[in-house]
Write a protein that holds these residues in place. Structure first.
Motif, PDB file in Angstrom:
ATOM      1  N   ASP A   1       0.360  -6.434  11.353  1.00 10.09           N
ATOM      2  CA  ASP A   1       0.639  -7.869  11.187  1.00 10.09           C
ATOM      3  C   ASP A   1       2.113  -8.159  10.954  1.00 10.09           C
ATOM      4  O   ASP A   1       2.529  -9.323  10.923  1.00 10.09           O
ATOM      5  CB  ASP A   1      -0.198  -8.443  10.050  1.00 10.09           C
ATOM      6  CG  ASP A   1       0.103  -7.831   8.686  1.00 10.09           C
ATOM      7  OD1 ASP A   1       1.038  -7.012   8.579  1.00 10.09           O
ATOM      8  OD2 ASP A   1      -0.611  -8.171   7.716  1.00 10.09           O
TER       9      ASP A   1
ATOM     10  N   TYR B   1       0.855  -1.191   0.000  1.00  4.96           N
ATOM     11  CA  TYR B   1       0.000   0.000   0.000  1.00  4.96           C
ATOM     12  C   TYR B   1       0.890   1.239   0.000  1.00  4.96           C
ATOM     13  O   TYR B   1       1.888   1.299   0.718  1.00  4.96           O
ATOM     14  CB  TYR B   1      -0.903   0.044   1.242  1.00  4.96           C
ATOM     15  CG  TYR B   1      -1.885  -1.095   1.320  1.00  4.96           C
ATOM     16  CD1 TYR B   1      -3.137  -1.022   0.708  1.00  4.96           C
ATOM     17  CD2 TYR B   1      -1.560  -2.263   2.011  1.00  4.96           C
ATOM     18  CE1 TYR B   1      -4.035  -2.074   0.776  1.00  4.96           C
ATOM     19  CE2 TYR B   1      -2.449  -3.325   2.081  1.00  4.96           C
ATOM     20  CZ  TYR B   1      -3.682  -3.225   1.459  1.00  4.96           C
ATOM     21  OH  TYR B   1      -4.568  -4.271   1.526  1.00  4.96           O
TER      22      TYR B   1
ATOM     23  N   ARG C   1      -2.413   0.588  11.380  1.00  5.10           N
ATOM     24  CA  ARG C   1      -3.288  -0.591  11.420  1.00  5.10           C
ATOM     25  C   ARG C   1      -2.899  -1.623  10.359  1.00  5.10           C
ATOM     26  O   ARG C   1      -2.916  -2.836  10.623  1.00  5.10           O
ATOM     27  CB  ARG C   1      -4.744  -0.171  11.245  1.00  5.10           C
ATOM     28  CG  ARG C   1      -5.288   0.742  12.336  1.00  5.10           C
ATOM     29  CD  ARG C   1      -5.036   0.197  13.724  1.00  5.10           C
ATOM     30  NE  ARG C   1      -5.693   1.002  14.757  1.00  5.10           N
ATOM     31  CZ  ARG C   1      -5.406   0.939  16.047  1.00  5.10           C
ATOM     32  NH1 ARG C   1      -4.463   0.106  16.475  1.00  5.10           N
ATOM     33  NH2 ARG C   1      -6.051   1.694  16.919  1.00  5.10           N
ATOM     34  N   LEU C   2      -2.534  -1.168   9.169  1.00  2.00           N
ATOM     35  CA  LEU C   2      -2.208  -2.115   8.100  1.00  2.00           C
ATOM     36  C   LEU C   2      -0.900  -2.848   8.363  1.00  2.00           C
ATOM     37  O   LEU C   2      -0.706  -3.981   7.906  1.00  2.00           O
ATOM     38  CB  LEU C   2      -2.129  -1.394   6.753  1.00  2.00           C
ATOM     39  CG  LEU C   2      -3.428  -0.813   6.199  1.00  2.00           C
ATOM     40  CD1 LEU C   2      -3.188  -0.173   4.838  1.00  2.00           C
ATOM     41  CD2 LEU C   2      -4.524  -1.880   6.089  1.00  2.00           C
TER      42      LEU C   2
ATOM     43  N   ALA D   1      -9.515   1.257   7.758  1.00  2.00           N
ATOM     44  CA  ALA D   1      -8.509   0.196   7.905  1.00  2.00           C
ATOM     45  C   ALA D   1      -9.164  -1.172   7.920  1.00  2.00           C
ATOM     46  O   ALA D   1      -8.653  -2.135   7.324  1.00  2.00           O
ATOM     47  CB  ALA D   1      -7.693   0.427   9.172  1.00  2.00           C
ATOM     48  N   ASP D   2     -10.293  -1.288   8.590  1.00  2.00           N
ATOM     49  CA  ASP D   2     -11.017  -2.570   8.583  1.00  2.00           C
ATOM     50  C   ASP D   2     -11.570  -2.893   7.202  1.00  2.00           C
ATOM     51  O   ASP D   2     -11.554  -4.053   6.769  1.00  2.00           O
ATOM     52  CB  ASP D   2     -12.154  -2.538   9.603  1.00  2.00           C
ATOM     53  CG  ASP D   2     -11.703  -2.958  11.005  1.00  2.00           C
ATOM     54  OD1 ASP D   2     -10.489  -3.193  11.196  1.00  2.00           O
ATOM     55  OD2 ASP D   2     -12.560  -3.037  11.899  1.00  2.00           O
TER      56      ASP D   2
ATOM     57  N   ARG E   1      -8.625  -4.133   5.201  1.00  3.41           N
ATOM     58  CA  ARG E   1      -8.094  -5.433   5.632  1.00  3.41           C
ATOM     59  C   ARG E   1      -9.091  -6.564   5.450  1.00  3.41           C
ATOM     60  O   ARG E   1      -8.719  -7.667   5.044  1.00  3.41           O
ATOM     61  CB  ARG E   1      -7.689  -5.356   7.107  1.00  3.41           C
ATOM     62  CG  ARG E   1      -6.460  -4.533   7.378  1.00  3.41           C
ATOM     63  CD  ARG E   1      -6.040  -4.561   8.841  1.00  3.41           C
ATOM     64  NE  ARG E   1      -6.997  -3.903   9.723  1.00  3.41           N
ATOM     65  CZ  ARG E   1      -6.803  -3.701  11.020  1.00  3.41           C
ATOM     66  NH1 ARG E   1      -5.677  -4.130  11.582  1.00  3.41           N
ATOM     67  NH2 ARG E   1      -7.702  -3.089  11.771  1.00  3.41           N
ATOM     68  N   TYR E   2     -10.357  -6.291   5.765  1.00  5.93           N
ATOM     69  CA  TYR E   2     -11.319  -7.383   5.862  1.00  5.93           C
ATOM     70  C   TYR E   2     -12.452  -7.308   4.854  1.00  5.93           C
ATOM     71  O   TYR E   2     -13.240  -8.252   4.740  1.00  5.93           O
ATOM     72  CB  TYR E   2     -11.932  -7.415   7.268  1.00  5.93           C
ATOM     73  CG  TYR E   2     -10.904  -7.396   8.364  1.00  5.93           C
ATOM     74  CD1 TYR E   2      -9.852  -8.313   8.391  1.00  5.93           C
ATOM     75  CD2 TYR E   2     -10.959  -6.434   9.383  1.00  5.93           C
ATOM     76  CE1 TYR E   2      -8.903  -8.285   9.399  1.00  5.93           C
ATOM     77  CE2 TYR E   2     -10.019  -6.407  10.393  1.00  5.93           C
ATOM     78  CZ  TYR E   2      -8.989  -7.330  10.397  1.00  5.93           C
ATOM     79  OH  TYR E   2      -8.046  -7.296  11.390  1.00  5.93           O
TER      80      TYR E   2
ATOM     81  N   THR F   1       2.469  -6.799   6.062  1.00  6.05           N
ATOM     82  CA  THR F   1       1.965  -5.881   5.046  1.00  6.05           C
ATOM     83  C   THR F   1       2.873  -4.663   4.965  1.00  6.05           C
ATOM     84  O   THR F   1       3.146  -4.005   5.975  1.00  6.05           O
ATOM     85  CB  THR F   1       0.537  -5.424   5.391  1.00  6.05           C
ATOM     86  OG1 THR F   1      -0.297  -6.570   5.488  1.00  6.05           O
ATOM     87  CG2 THR F   1      -0.006  -4.481   4.343  1.00  6.05           C
TER      88      THR F   1
END
Length: 640
Positions: free
Chosen positions: A63, A44, A59-60, A629-630, A633-634, A66
């Motif tokens: 993990d 990103y 947030r990204l 962000a959610d 991601r999702y 990313t």
């Protein structure tokens, strides 16, 4: 008698010889000194290291896998002007941290121009704002989703989890809360973010008197917490870290804690010039890096751009002024505007740069002749003994009055409370208006349809008690001061300068008071400010005297003159220019914040706000970014 001090305070002809970043293994998270230090590709690429951009990047990259590059024009600064809480917005006083933009002359404000204040520093607006940690009413956010459907996740219920996730709530000192009668409900807050909602260690006793005085005004409510989504008079926290007693903002909450992540890179001094498109798919970002000691953005017209690719998505978080500019430079925007700048329209999107909104503000000041309770905030200006004490306790343990930013109490009131006699007639006039006639000549029909939908929603809000239209911060001085119109009806524009699209800053036109009903609304706000002090049984004993605008201002014509002479079209909350609305209503992004007609490109910042919340925008932008962000991601949930 205490004295009172009123303080208000060839368009996209980029050379084909682009400089590609060099591939290498990712090292530790760091500020990249040079454009060529960036990787050639990230998962990103985020344009803008402000409130939203840093939140999403954090947030990204949580993990650890990313990869993200944030491209930010401003510097990474730890200046005391940013860190200090005293006064609330010292950073805004330095041109080092602000873009140099001035609006076009405002025809309805005696052709006055006004500074367009936007943060140019890592942290963006959250680094230089007034630190007021407030959110709008539930109706403000429900209104957004209803432009799509009655089942949208863009609603109070849909956003509340993200409001809670966005901030770490630190309760006020128990003794201070008891003395000032500060109420709060932790159920509306979270405690996992690195961005703090804290409280000063001192409150002027006079602030509590101002709060209590509103009990003498019919219809005023007192919500249990500032985060409850209800209008009324209440205490609210400050964007302040209680441990350091310093500003808590996007950098301290979303970059500094991630300093050891090898998958999170930040490039400063880099100005994005366009989104790379292959057909209608976003594939990366072109940017130029600021030369040493550059004082303007004109270097962008000749500098050799660098290109960084995005494997997954580009996220545009450059703010209400610069996000529409970058889209337009990329060939995404109103076809006629792009043609005038010799830019090929890749996606004709008429809403880009339209729907520009900000909160107008002006002054109403009153002096209390018998305001004998001490200390008041006036003592910060006039009482040398008090000033010395305040400086001493701050120097010893960072407590006392210097821990107060802009203030922690305010009135946020619905229009029927402010104008019990006229609210219905103003609402009826708004509903019956020729709405398209209030917009610039030649406005696209879809944008006009979106504006009509907004005004009809506001006509309903003007009649009920669920939306705050009036705001006045209660500072603990012997007077009221700045008033804010929380839901302006006029709409402006932010467009590239067609004479120099790449080198010049955008052309910003607030179109202040272009909808004449703004004058009617603001007049009622001013009348209420007067009556809430001069005709209030709970302030009568203070012997109030009106200073501004003056007792001679009484008729509608008098008020209109005063407003034209004094109103500021901005509280420095630029928003709305890439609106989240259906495309047929002039929208730029959908409910997943994806740009219409373009793949792999989202906008996430205040520019997506379709109608301003009745509050300072920072906390809302944090919540938008957390939700985005959610979504990234999702994916969508429950149809969003």
């Amino acid at each position: 008698m205490n004295r009172c001090l009123a303080v208000t305070v060839a368009a996209l002809a980029l050379t084909s010889q682009v400089c590609y970043a060099y591939p290498r293994g990712l090292s530790t998270a760091r500020v990249l000194a040079r454009a060529q230090d960036a990787e050639d590709t990230y998962d990103y690429v985020i344009v803008g290291g402000g409130t939203a951009g840093l939140t999403i990047a954090d947030r990204l990259t949580e993990d650890g896998k990313t990869t993200v590059l944030v491209v930010e024009y401003g510097e990474l600064s730890s200046s005391p002007l940013i860190q200090t809480v005293q006064g609330g917005f010292m950073g805004m006083s330095s041109p080092q941290f602000m873009y140099d933009i001035t609006s076009v002359p405002q025809a309805n404000l005696r052709n006055r121009t006004t500074p367009v204040l936007a943060g140019k520093v890592v942290g963006g607006g959250s680094a230089v704002n007034a630190m007021m940690t407030v959110r709008g009413t539930a109706e403000d956010y429900d209104r957004w989703g209803r432009f799509f459907s009655n089942h949208s996740e863009w609603s109070w219920d849909g956003l509340l989890p993200y409001f809670k996730r966005a901030l770490h709530f630190a309760p006020p000192d128990a003794a201070v809360a008891r003395a000032a009668n500060i109420t709060y409900d932790a159920a509306f807050w979270g405690n996992t973010s690195g961005v703090y909602a804290g409280w000063p260690s001192f409150q002027f006793p006079t602030t509590a008197l101002h709060v209590a005085a509103f009990r003498g005004v019919p219809g005023v409510e007192f919500p249990p917490d500032s985060g409850a989504g209800e209008p009324g008079v209440y205490w609210f926290p400050t964007f302040m870290d209680p441990h350091t007693v310093a500003r808590s903002y996007a950098r301290t909450g979303h970059y500094d804690p991630a300093a050891n992540r090898s998958n999170y890179h930040l490039l400063t001094g880099a100005k994005a010039t366009r989104i790379l498109l292959e057909g209608t798919t976003a594939t990366g970002v072109a940017f130029v890096q600021t030369p040493a000691n550059a004082t303007s953005s004109n270097f962008t017209s000749t500098a050799l751009p660098t290109v960084v690719r995005a494997r997954k998505e580009v996220v545009l978080s450059a703010g209400g002024i610069h996000s529409p500019q970058i889209l337009q430079l990329s060939g995404i925007g109103p076809r006629k505007l792009l043609a005038a700048a010799n830019i090929t329209a890749i996606v004709d999107l008429p809403g880009v740069g339209m729907n520009f909104q900000d909160h107008p503000m002006l002054t109403a000041a009153f002096m209390y002749q018998n305001f004998s309770v001490h200390p008041s905030s006036d003592d910060m200006f006039f009482n040398a003994t008090f000033q010395t004490w305040a400086a001493d306790v701050w120097a010893v343990n960072r407590t006392g009055p210097f821990s107060i930013a802009t203030g922690n109490a305010a009135a946020w009131l619905p229009f029927p409370v402010v104008s019990p006699q006229r609210h219905a007639s103003v609402a009826a006039a708004l509903a019956a208006q020729d709405h398209a006639a209030q917009l610039p000549a030649g406005t696209d029909a879809t944008v006009a349809a979106g504006y009509r939908a907004q005004m009809l929603a506001y006509a309903t809000a003007l009649r009920n008690n669920g939306t705050a239209f009036y705001n006045s911060v209660l500072s603990g001085g012997a007077a009221s001061g700045v008033l804010v119109d929380l839901h302006p009806l006029s709409r402006g524009t932010v467009h590239i300068d067609t004479a120099d699209p790449l080198g010049a800053e955008p052309v910003v036109d607030y179109r202040a008071l272009s909808n004449p009903l703004d004058v009617a609304v603001i007049t009622e706000l001013l009348r209420f400010a007067r009556s809430s002090v001069m005709d209030n049984p709970l302030t009568a004993g203070f012997a109030p005297v009106e200073l501004v605008p003056g007792a001679n201002v009484t008729s509608d014509a008098d008020w209109a003159e005063y407003i034209a002479d004094t109103v500021s079209p901005t509280e420095f909350h630029p928003a709305g220019t890439c609106a989240m609305m259906p495309r047929e209503l002039g929208g730029v992004v959908d409910e997943q914040l994806r740009v219409y007609g373009v793949s792999n490109l989202r906008v996430v910042d205040a520019s997506i706000i379709p109608t301003l919340p009745g509050a300072n925008t920072c906390q809302t932008v944090y919540a938008i970014a957390e939700k985005a962000a959610d979504l990234i991601r999702y994916g969508p949930k429950n149809g969003v």
